[in-house]
Design a protein around this motif. Structure first.
Motif, PDB file in Angstrom:
ATOM      1  N   THR A 195     -11.769   0.871  -5.021  1.00  0.00           N
ATOM      2  CA  THR A 195     -13.047   0.325  -4.552  1.00  0.00           C
ATOM      3  C   THR A 195     -14.116   0.619  -5.587  1.00  0.00           C
ATOM      4  O   THR A 195     -14.403   1.797  -5.867  1.00  0.00           O
ATOM      5  CB  THR A 195     -13.454   0.931  -3.200  1.00  0.00           C
ATOM      6  OG1 THR A 195     -12.409   0.711  -2.254  1.00  0.00           O
ATOM      7  CG2 THR A 195     -14.741   0.273  -2.697  1.00  0.00           C
ATOM      8  N   GLY A 196     -14.700  -0.436  -6.163  1.00  0.00           N
ATOM      9  CA  GLY A 196     -15.752  -0.259  -7.153  1.00  0.00           C
ATOM     10  C   GLY A 196     -15.271   0.584  -8.313  1.00  0.00           C
ATOM     11  O   GLY A 196     -14.221   0.354  -8.901  1.00  0.00           O
ATOM     12  N   THR A 197     -16.059   1.641  -8.610  1.00  0.00           N
ATOM     13  CA  THR A 197     -15.704   2.528  -9.719  1.00  0.00           C
ATOM     14  C   THR A 197     -14.885   3.719  -9.258  1.00  0.00           C
ATOM     15  O   THR A 197     -14.578   4.611 -10.043  1.00  0.00           O
ATOM     16  CB  THR A 197     -16.993   3.028 -10.409  1.00  0.00           C
ATOM     17  OG1 THR A 197     -17.794   3.723  -9.452  1.00  0.00           O
ATOM     18  CG2 THR A 197     -17.764   1.863 -11.009  1.00  0.00           C
ATOM     19  N   ALA A 198     -14.564   3.750  -7.970  1.00  0.00           N
ATOM     20  CA  ALA A 198     -13.779   4.876  -7.440  1.00  0.00           C
ATOM     21  C   ALA A 198     -12.371   4.837  -8.042  1.00  0.00           C
ATOM     22  O   ALA A 198     -11.863   3.809  -8.457  1.00  0.00           O
ATOM     23  CB  ALA A 198     -13.713   4.794  -5.920  1.00  0.00           C
ATOM     24  N   GLY A 199     -11.765   6.006  -8.054  1.00  0.00           N
ATOM     25  CA  GLY A 199     -10.429   6.097  -8.609  1.00  0.00           C
ATOM     26  C   GLY A 199      -9.404   5.370  -7.750  1.00  0.00           C
ATOM     27  O   GLY A 199      -9.650   5.007  -6.602  1.00  0.00           O
ATOM     28  N   ILE A 200      -8.221   5.193  -8.318  1.00  0.00           N
ATOM     29  CA  ILE A 200      -7.147   4.534  -7.615  1.00  0.00           C
ATOM     30  C   ILE A 200      -6.449   5.531  -6.705  1.00  0.00           C
ATOM     31  O   ILE A 200      -6.092   6.637  -7.132  1.00  0.00           O
ATOM     32  CB  ILE A 200      -6.153   3.928  -8.621  1.00  0.00           C
ATOM     33  CG1 ILE A 200      -6.846   2.802  -9.414  1.00  0.00           C
ATOM     34  CG2 ILE A 200      -4.912   3.405  -7.928  1.00  0.00           C
ATOM     35  CD1 ILE A 200      -6.011   2.240 -10.523  1.00  0.00           C
ATOM     36  N   GLN A 201      -6.257   5.131  -5.443  1.00  0.00           N
ATOM     37  CA  GLN A 201      -5.654   6.031  -4.463  1.00  0.00           C
ATOM     38  C   GLN A 201      -4.571   5.296  -3.680  1.00  0.00           C
ATOM     39  O   GLN A 201      -4.709   4.114  -3.377  1.00  0.00           O
ATOM     40  CB  GLN A 201      -6.713   6.535  -3.481  1.00  0.00           C
ATOM     41  CG  GLN A 201      -7.827   7.348  -4.112  1.00  0.00           C
ATOM     42  CD  GLN A 201      -8.885   7.727  -3.090  1.00  0.00           C
ATOM     43  OE1 GLN A 201      -8.952   7.129  -2.011  1.00  0.00           O
ATOM     44  NE2 GLN A 201      -9.707   8.714  -3.419  1.00  0.00           N
ATOM     45  N   PRO A 202      -3.482   5.987  -3.318  1.00  0.00           N
ATOM     46  CA  PRO A 202      -2.477   5.366  -2.443  1.00  0.00           C
ATOM     47  C   PRO A 202      -2.996   5.301  -1.014  1.00  0.00           C
ATOM     48  O   PRO A 202      -3.831   6.108  -0.595  1.00  0.00           O
ATOM     49  CB  PRO A 202      -1.281   6.302  -2.566  1.00  0.00           C
ATOM     50  CG  PRO A 202      -1.880   7.635  -2.886  1.00  0.00           C
ATOM     51  CD  PRO A 202      -3.096   7.357  -3.734  1.00  0.00           C
ATOM     52  N   LEU A 203      -2.516   4.352  -0.261  1.00  0.00           N
ATOM     53  CA  LEU A 203      -2.881   4.272   1.149  1.00  0.00           C
ATOM     54  C   LEU A 203      -2.290   5.459   1.895  1.00  0.00           C
ATOM     55  O   LEU A 203      -1.363   6.124   1.423  1.00  0.00           O
ATOM     56  CB  LEU A 203      -2.381   2.961   1.756  1.00  0.00           C
ATOM     57  CG  LEU A 203      -2.972   1.662   1.202  1.00  0.00           C
ATOM     58  CD1 LEU A 203      -2.516   0.486   2.052  1.00  0.00           C
ATOM     59  CD2 LEU A 203      -4.482   1.713   1.128  1.00  0.00           C
TER      60      LEU A 203
END
Length: 918
Positions: A217-225
């Motif tokens: 989301t936006g500049t947030a880091g990549i995260q698994p669900l």
């Protein structure tokens, strides 16, 4: 293929090390064989590769097994997608002495070359496989044939590749494993699927990697669900949101084998904060079969929502097929529908619906492709799917390309690809044997096309017209979209820059209007919107029927050509129809114009008629006109000079049936061709005359085979011969070596030329063999052709000229004329000079004997009465212009059997010194 395979390979190699340490070469091959039996192609490839790199110790058995290991390594490399290595090993195999033991080698070499985009090389390899292995597995031969067609198609397509930058998304998204299914979700969140998570609970050691869904989301880091969605011991992938972003569909998969997946479709609710809850399996899944890769789309024409997916369930066309199922507002999924108009016998996968274009994008390897999976699009018009269109290069490549996504016309498009580029992130330095990465690109923007329809006579707006838009492709027009406007005359389409298009407008009671335009043309290349006006004229329907002129029976298979006639009589072809199954053809004519209709069929004469609509009342409405055409079998007669073979004008022809009925009687002062209509299997008498030539009478009967031999028409050649024998001169006749009367020293002979001619022809095979003796294949081939040409154009032609001349001479002398003929005999320089002079004299005498015996001795009487006189000269070898080698008796090939020597053994019949006519 996942990273864990490489780790397993290390352990697997270690497990065979003890067994192979004393005979590592054979041990690695046997270990590779065991891996292949388990369909573990990657480990087999690595094991064979180690064996292939082992140095040859000089033993014959070891040398033989090198061929085996090169072949096996090449096949295993192909099956694990290491195409460059596969080609390398199979090229090594091709240089070994035992390559005949593996008949499929050329197939796998071509397959590795094809998947690297080496299309010319692939075509050559596949064709060699097809030529050399006619009994190979039918499926592999079919695949080789398909890949040849794919390669030729790809070569043509690369010449038209778009100028487009394909950008790698980088390490923020892409990992050293497969990353796919880039998807836009609620709150500007991006989702994708990646295999970069290690499966801690795996039963295998080392643990395999497993697919999970990630978000950014936006500049947030990549995260698994969360684990409620990304189930710990499952592969989870493929995100598809409904249009209102309140529900999401995704795939949950188990390992079918250790690197193959079986998936089911799930759905979950999506909260306002983007969270996924209440994940549950759909009822459309089938136990034991793959059901995955969901996508949700809305038909913009009907407003209906559909869930698209790919499945290998029973009842499909083949491989994985594309399906769609109706989708209710509450998420209820209807009965799946197989998209049979799109699916192929191979894999059709990764569907994505583009609502703005009402078009389904998908990947397939069952159509023309640049390599593996290619991305295609198929538009939906009403309830019909249009012919799928390949997106071309560089969107598609020799690698697998899939997972196309584009939400709006102005947005970037995304896809996943296994192409080998400098940016690709793989665990192998060679950038093979692995994974999908995600790429983005700017697709060509569409151009607005406005079409307006009018009545061509009144120029008023014309409603109720149907307009079809076609894209002009190398394979022909492909329908893009079709619209009918019942209340107006306007139509709106979207076309692609740089494309070529065709418009077709139709309405009952009106002619069809056609329009073509090329967006590369200077007047359109920079336009962002285009307007085309199409005019349809009130139509008159023309029905044309063809009949056989002989029995008036229907004549199917005729070709009807429709021409528009200008006021000056000039013709413009506007339509051509061939009805192979009937004798009727149908056209639409425009009021106010004049037409000519021609009917023709192979082997028949032409028939024609006119249709004049210049004074037709347009207010009378649409009507129908009928024309009947009667075609007869066409006979073409050509008259030629029997000596020069040149066309002979000013001949007179009279063709009569056996019953005595005259078919035709003509003189052609400007040409040599005559045309008549005749019946097959009926006798005709043909009389042909011309001043200065002998008259000729022929009996003609033509069969169906004559039609076939004439390429669909009857052709008869009439050679006429001059009645003045001097016109035949000079010409030569030829003799076998030392004939007539071999080894004789006399200047006289009892044999006439005919007694030497036919035995000479029988020795043609001997001359072919002897003249080429001791030569290499190419030189022998040329020499034998030269001998055949000599016998055809000199020996046989000389005999024909001799008999035609003799006939002309008889007719000439019968009219009381006198004639003097000179015979000049020649010999090759093989024997002594005096012997050759006497041999030449014998040859002259054989011609005199021929004339005395010809046609019962008619010319003999003229010789006795001195009305025909012969002068003879025996030149022997004195005029021969040959190298000394032809004189040597021990060099028979040159002095007897060569064409140079054969040309010297002749008698020349020369133009008379003086003649007198009465």
């Amino acid at each position: 293929m996942q990273r864990f395979i490489y780790l397993i390979a290390l352990l697997f190699l270690a497990s065979v090390a003890l067994d192979a340490q004393n005979q590592s070469f054979s041990g690695y091959i046997e270990a590779g064989d065991r891996a292949m039996q388990k369909d573990d192609h990657y480990n087999a490839y690595r094991l064979y590769s180690i064996a292939a790199e082992d140095e040859w110790d000089g033993s014959a058995g070891r040398k033989d097994r090198l061929s085996e290991v090169y072949y096996k390594a090449g096949v295993a490399a192909y099956k694990t997608a290491a195409y460059e290595q596969g080609q390398m090993f199979l090229m090594k195999f091709d240089s070994t002495s035992n390559k005949g033991d593996y008949p499929l080698a050329k197939y796998y070499l071509g397959a590795n070359q094809f998947r690297q985009g080496f299309y010319d090389q692939a075509v050559a390899s596949f064709q060699t496989f097809l030529d050399m292995q006619p009994s190979a597995d039918a499926k592999m031969r079919m695949d080789a044939t398909k890949k040849i067609k794919d390669s030729n198609w790809a070569i043509d397509q690369l010449a038209k590749a778009e100028d487009m930058q394909i950008r790698h998304l980088g390490t923020d998204v892409n990992s050293d494993d497969s990353d796919v299914a880039y998807t836009r979700g609620p709150n500007n969140t991006v989702y994708f699927s990646s295999n970069k998570m290690e499966w801690d609970g795996d039963s295998l050691t080392p643990n395999r990697t497993i697919s999970k869904i990630f978000k950014q989301t936006g500049t947030a880091g990549i995260q698994p669900l969360a684990e409620g969605i990304n189930v710990a011991d499952k592969n989870v992938a493929h995100t598809a949101f409904t249009k209102d972003m309140k529900m999401v569909y995704y795939s949950v998969c188990d390992f079918r084998d250790y690197d193959q997946l079986r998936c089911d479709l799930y759905k979950a609710n999506v909260g306002t904060d983007g969270s996924w809850t209440n994940g549950s399996m759909l009822k459309i899944n089938q136990a034991g079969y793959y059901t995955g890769q969901p996508n949700v789309g809305v038909d913009k024409n009907t407003g209906d929502s559909y869930l698209f997916f790919s499945s290998d369930r029973p009842g499909g066309v083949g491989g994985r097929d594309l399906y769609r199922a109706s989708l209710s507002a509450d998420g209820t999924v209807g009965t799946p529908e197989n998209l049979r108009d799109i699916n192929t016998e191979d894999d059709d996968v990764t569907p994505f619906w583009h609502e703005g274009r009402n078009t389904l994008f998908f990947a397939t390897d069952g159509r023309f492709t640049f390599g593996g999976l290619d991305i295609y699009r198929a538009s939906l018009s009403g309830t019909s799917w249009r012919e799928p269109v390949n997106l071309g290069s560089p969107i598609n490549s020799a690698a697998d390309d899939a997972y196309y996504v584009q939400y709006d016309e102005t947005e970037q498009a995304y896809m996943a690809s296994r192409r080998q580029t400098g940016e690709a992130i793989y665990y192998e330095d060679a950038k093979e044997v692995c994974c999908y990465d995600i790429y983005e690109f700017t697709p060509p923007t569409g151009i607005e096309l406005k079409v307006l329809t009018f009545n061509d006579l009144t120029k008023e707006e014309l409603e109720g017209v149907t307009v079809a838009l076609y894209e002009m492709t190398p394979g022909g027009p492909v329908l893009v979209e079709e619209m009918t406007n019942l209340t107006g005359n306007g139509f709106d389409f979207i076309v692609e820059p740089g494309g070529k298009y065709q418009l077709k407008a139709t309405k009952d009671g009106f002619t069809t209007a056609m329009d073509e335009f090329d967006l590369n043309s200077p007047e359109l290349v920079d336009e962002t919107s285009i307007e085309r006006m199409m005019y349809l004229a009130p139509a008159v329907k023309l029905d044309v029927f063809t009949f056989n002129n002989v029995d008036e029976q229907p004549l199917p298979g005729s070709t009807i050509k429709l021409y528009e006639m200008a006021d000056n009589g000039a013709l413009t072809l506007i339509d051509e129809v061939t009805n192979t199954g009937g004798n009727d053809s149908h056209f639409e004519l425009e009021i106010g114009k004049r037409y000519k209709v021609e009917g023709m069929k192979a082997g028949f004469g032409e028939a024609s008629t006119e249709v004049d609509l210049r004074d037709y009342d347009a207010n009378s409405g649409s009507t129908t006109i009928r024309r009947d055409l009667y075609l007869g079998q066409q006979l073409e007669i050509r008259v030629i000079d029997g000596i020069t073979k040149e066309p002979l004008s000013n001949a007179a022809i009279r063709l009569v049936k056996r019953s005595g009925k005259l078919v035709g009687e003509d003189v052609n002062p400007n040409g040599n061709d005559f045309y008549y209509t005749v019946n097959l299997d009926e006798p005709f008498y043909l009389n042909t005359t011309r001043d200065g030539y002998f008259p000729r009478r022929d009996t003609l009967t033509f069969t169906q085979q004559d039609l076939i031999d004439g390429g669909g028409k009857l052709v008869f050649i009439v050679p006429l011969f001059p009645d003045d024998p001097a016109k035949f001169l000079p010409f030569e006749v030829y003799f076998d070596n030392d004939f007539p009367d071999p080894d004789a020293y006399s200047s006289r002979t009892r044999r006439n030329y005919e007694q030497t001619y036919y035995p000479y022809l029988d020795r043609q095979p001997v001359f072919r063999e002897k003249a080429s003796e001791g030569m290499d294949n190419q030189q022998a081939f040329l020499t034998r052709n030269k001998i055949d040409q000599f016998f055809d154009t000199e020996v046989r032609a000389g005999w024909t000229e001799l008999t035609n001349f003799s006939d002309a001479l008889i007719a000439y002398l019968e009219r009381g004329n006198t004639f003097n003929l000179e015979l000049a005999g020649f010999a090759s320089p093989r024997a002594p000079t005096e012997y050759n002079r006497r041999l030449s004299a014998r040859r002259n005498m054989s011609l005199e004997k021929f004339f005395r015996a010809y046609r019962g001795g008619v010319l003999g009487g003229y010789l006795d009465s001195k009305q025909l006189t012969l002068s003879e000269t025996a030149f022997g070898e004195t005029t021969a212009k040959l190298e000394k080698i032809y004189e040597r008796i021990d060099r028979e090939r040159e002095s007897i059997y060569s064409t140079e020597a054969s040309l010297e053994r002749r008698v020349e019949l020369r133009k008379p010194l003086s003649t007198s006519k009465k």
